[in-house]
Scaffold this motif. Structure first.
Motif, PDB file in Angstrom:
ATOM      1  N   PRO A   1       0.808  -1.203   0.001  1.00 54.96           N
ATOM      2  CA  PRO A   1       0.023  -0.005   0.067  1.00 54.96           C
ATOM      3  C   PRO A   1       0.936   1.393   0.117  1.00 54.96           C
ATOM      4  CG  PRO A   1      -0.835  -1.393   1.672  1.00 54.96           C
ATOM      5  CD  PRO A   1       0.420  -2.096   1.251  1.00 54.96           C
ATOM      6  N   PHE A   2       0.515   2.270  -0.726  1.00 54.59           N
ATOM      7  CA  PHE A   2       1.057   3.633  -0.709  1.00 54.59           C
ATOM      8  C   PHE A   2       0.093   4.707  -0.826  1.00 54.59           C
ATOM      9  CE2 PHE A   2       0.296   2.497  -4.959  1.00 54.59           C
ATOM     10  CZ  PHE A   2      -0.072   3.597  -5.710  1.00 54.59           C
ATOM     11  N   ASP A   3       0.499   5.768  -0.524  1.00 54.16           N
ATOM     12  CA  ASP A   3      -0.197   7.194  -0.539  1.00 54.16           C
ATOM     13  C   ASP A   3      -0.214   7.644  -1.888  1.00 54.16           C
ATOM     14  OD1 ASP A   3      -1.322   9.730  -0.301  1.00 54.16           O
ATOM     15  OD2 ASP A   3       0.266  10.584   0.811  1.00 54.16           O
ATOM     16  N   SER A   4      -1.459   7.220  -2.452  1.00 53.42           N
ATOM     17  CA  SER A   4      -1.672   7.645  -3.901  1.00 53.42           C
ATOM     18  C   SER A   4      -1.724   8.898  -4.156  1.00 53.42           C
ATOM     19  CB  SER A   4      -2.810   6.932  -4.655  1.00 53.42           C
ATOM     20  OG  SER A   4      -4.109   7.414  -3.801  1.00 53.42           O
ATOM     21  N   GLY A   5      -1.815   9.986  -3.007  1.00 58.17           N
ATOM     22  CA  GLY A   5      -2.075  11.432  -3.043  1.00 58.17           C
ATOM     23  C   GLY A   5      -0.708  11.926  -3.477  1.00 58.17           C
ATOM     24  N   LEU A   6       0.541  11.155  -3.504  1.00 53.79           N
ATOM     25  CA  LEU A   6       1.583  11.486  -4.151  1.00 53.79           C
ATOM     26  C   LEU A   6       1.446  11.907  -5.646  1.00 53.79           C
ATOM     27  CD1 LEU A   6       4.082   8.770  -2.455  1.00 53.79           C
ATOM     28  CD2 LEU A   6       3.785  11.314  -2.125  1.00 53.79           C
ATOM     29  N   LEU A   7       0.572  11.327  -6.311  1.00 53.70           N
ATOM     30  CA  LEU A   7       0.316  11.380  -7.827  1.00 53.70           C
ATOM     31  C   LEU A   7      -0.580  12.595  -8.155  1.00 53.70           C
ATOM     32  CD1 LEU A   7       0.014   7.623  -8.388  1.00 53.70           C
ATOM     33  CD2 LEU A   7       2.057   8.890  -8.528  1.00 53.70           C
ATOM     34  N   SER A   8      -1.027  13.014  -7.118  1.00 50.60           N
ATOM     35  CA  SER A   8      -2.225  14.440  -7.070  1.00 50.60           C
ATOM     36  C   SER A   8      -1.428  15.562  -7.870  1.00 50.60           C
ATOM     37  CB  SER A   8      -2.489  14.891  -5.956  1.00 50.60           C
ATOM     38  OG  SER A   8      -3.491  16.079  -6.065  1.00 50.60           O
ATOM     39  N   GLY A   9      -1.902  16.025  -9.045  1.00 54.42           N
ATOM     40  CA  GLY A   9      -1.545  17.156  -9.729  1.00 54.42           C
ATOM     41  C   GLY A   9      -0.304  17.013 -10.543  1.00 54.42           C
ATOM     42  N   GLN A  10       0.005  15.773 -10.796  1.00 53.59           N
ATOM     43  CA  GLN A  10       0.917  15.554 -11.942  1.00 53.59           C
ATOM     44  C   GLN A  10       0.347  15.393 -13.297  1.00 53.59           C
ATOM     45  OE1 GLN A  10       4.166  15.301 -10.798  1.00 53.59           O
ATOM     46  NE2 GLN A  10       3.569  15.448  -8.768  1.00 53.59           N
ATOM     47  N   ASP A  11       1.304  15.840 -14.200  1.00 60.89           N
ATOM     48  CA  ASP A  11       1.055  15.739 -15.564  1.00 60.89           C
ATOM     49  C   ASP A  11       1.551  14.241 -16.132  1.00 60.89           C
ATOM     50  OD1 ASP A  11       0.159  18.328 -15.807  1.00 60.89           O
ATOM     51  OD2 ASP A  11       2.029  18.972 -15.478  1.00 60.89           O
ATOM     52  N   VAL A  12       2.714  13.779 -15.477  1.00 60.18           N
ATOM     53  CA  VAL A  12       3.032  12.629 -16.312  1.00 60.18           C
ATOM     54  C   VAL A  12       3.610  11.910 -15.188  1.00 60.18           C
ATOM     55  CG1 VAL A  12       5.062  11.593 -17.795  1.00 60.18           C
ATOM     56  CG2 VAL A  12       4.081  13.992 -18.246  1.00 60.18           C
ATOM     57  N   VAL A  13       3.619  10.570 -15.194  1.00 62.48           N
ATOM     58  CA  VAL A  13       4.302   9.409 -14.140  1.00 62.48           C
ATOM     59  C   VAL A  13       5.092   8.675 -15.143  1.00 62.48           C
ATOM     60  CG1 VAL A  13       3.912   7.566 -12.718  1.00 62.48           C
ATOM     61  CG2 VAL A  13       2.354   9.604 -12.385  1.00 62.48           C
ATOM     62  N   VAL A  14       6.231   8.634 -14.753  1.00 66.57           N
ATOM     63  CA  VAL A  14       7.403   7.709 -15.238  1.00 66.57           C
ATOM     64  C   VAL A  14       7.623   6.563 -14.384  1.00 66.57           C
ATOM     65  CG1 VAL A  14       9.827   7.725 -16.271  1.00 66.57           C
ATOM     66  CG2 VAL A  14       8.217   9.750 -16.653  1.00 66.57           C
ATOM     67  N   HIS A  15       7.362   5.335 -15.026  1.00 68.00           N
ATOM     68  CA  HIS A  15       7.495   4.204 -14.170  1.00 68.00           C
ATOM     69  C   HIS A  15       9.072   3.415 -14.381  1.00 68.00           C
ATOM     70  CE1 HIS A  15       3.251   3.823 -13.508  1.00 68.00           C
ATOM     71  NE2 HIS A  15       3.174   4.593 -14.653  1.00 68.00           N
ATOM     72  N   CYS A  16       9.782   3.814 -13.292  1.00 65.42           N
ATOM     73  CA  CYS A  16      11.149   3.368 -13.354  1.00 65.42           C
ATOM     74  C   CYS A  16      11.455   1.987 -12.567  1.00 65.42           C
ATOM     75  CB  CYS A  16      12.297   4.122 -13.302  1.00 65.42           C
ATOM     76  SG  CYS A  16      12.449   5.331 -14.497  1.00 65.42           S
ATOM     77  N   ALA A  17      10.445   1.917 -11.392  1.00 60.95           N
ATOM     78  CA  ALA A  17      10.554   1.250 -10.294  1.00 60.95           C
ATOM     79  C   ALA A  17      10.672  -0.554 -10.834  1.00 60.95           C
ATOM     80  CB  ALA A  17       9.398   1.248  -9.348  1.00 60.95           C
ATOM     81  N   HIS A  18      11.500  -1.227 -10.140  1.00 56.20           N
ATOM     82  CA  HIS A  18      11.516  -2.673 -10.378  1.00 56.20           C
ATOM     83  C   HIS A  18      12.166  -3.199  -9.261  1.00 56.20           C
ATOM     84  CE1 HIS A  18      11.295  -6.316 -12.899  1.00 56.20           C
ATOM     85  NE2 HIS A  18      12.594  -6.473 -12.089  1.00 56.20           N
ATOM     86  N   ASP A  19      11.541  -4.181  -8.768  1.00 56.04           N
ATOM     87  CA  ASP A  19      12.148  -5.030  -7.607  1.00 56.04           C
ATOM     88  C   ASP A  19      13.076  -6.255  -7.967  1.00 56.04           C
ATOM     89  OD1 ASP A  19      12.895  -6.713  -5.285  1.00 56.04           O
ATOM     90  OD2 ASP A  19      11.039  -6.267  -4.368  1.00 56.04           O
ATOM     91  N   PHE A  20      14.248  -6.317  -7.920  1.00 54.75           N
ATOM     92  CA  PHE A  20      15.013  -7.296  -8.482  1.00 54.75           C
ATOM     93  C   PHE A  20      15.347  -8.380  -7.538  1.00 54.75           C
ATOM     94  CE2 PHE A  20      16.221  -3.456 -11.071  1.00 54.75           C
ATOM     95  CZ  PHE A  20      16.391  -4.030 -12.461  1.00 54.75           C
ATOM     96  N   SER A  21      14.369  -8.423  -6.520  1.00 55.69           N
ATOM     97  CA  SER A  21      14.670  -9.436  -5.499  1.00 55.69           C
ATOM     98  C   SER A  21      14.344 -11.016  -6.257  1.00 55.69           C
ATOM     99  CB  SER A  21      13.724  -9.438  -4.321  1.00 55.69           C
ATOM    100  OG  SER A  21      14.038  -8.133  -3.530  1.00 55.69           O
TER     101      SER A  21
END
Length: 113
Positions: free
Chosen positions: A40-60
């Motif tokens: 779970p995460f605070d989706s409010g972090l994305l409020s007001g953004q024009d673009v989201v760039v998805h770079c996250a990857h868990d290498f475990s």
């Protein structure tokens, strides 16, 4: 433009942030402390953004479902907050029958985006 980068402290994320900032964009992002794939995460972090760039990857080892479900959850949250553009950072190894789990995960997520 306001750009949010997942894994902004990673090699790719930090370089994207540097280049975009130098071009005058307002850049923010997440690290593992703010958003962990599949948690779970605070989706409010994305409020007001024009673009989201998805770079996250868990290498475990065996983190395939975390990567898939976590990236899709961020995608869905961004859409709910009205983010109109999303960029997914994939790989040349993204193939349906890739020999690596990494390539198969990237392929599945490419299909989602």
């Amino acid at each position: 433009m306001k750009v949010f980068i997942t894994a902004i402290t990673s090699y790719l994320g930090s370089n994207f942030a540097r280049v975009l900032s130098a071009r005058g964009h307002e850049v923010s992002g997440s690290d593992r402390a703010r958003i962990q794939l599949g948690r779970p995460f605070d989706s409010g972090l994305l409020s007001g953004q024009d673009v989201v760039v998805h770079c996250a990857h868990d290498f475990s080892p065996h983190a395939a479902q975390l990567n898939i479900a976590g990236t899709k959850a961020i995608f869905d949250a961004a859409r709910e907050w009205g983010v109109r553009r999303q960029v997914f950072v994939s790989s040349l190894s993204a193939l349906p029958d890739a020999p690596s789990e990494y390539g198969r995960i990237k392929y599945e997520l490419e299909s989602h985006f």
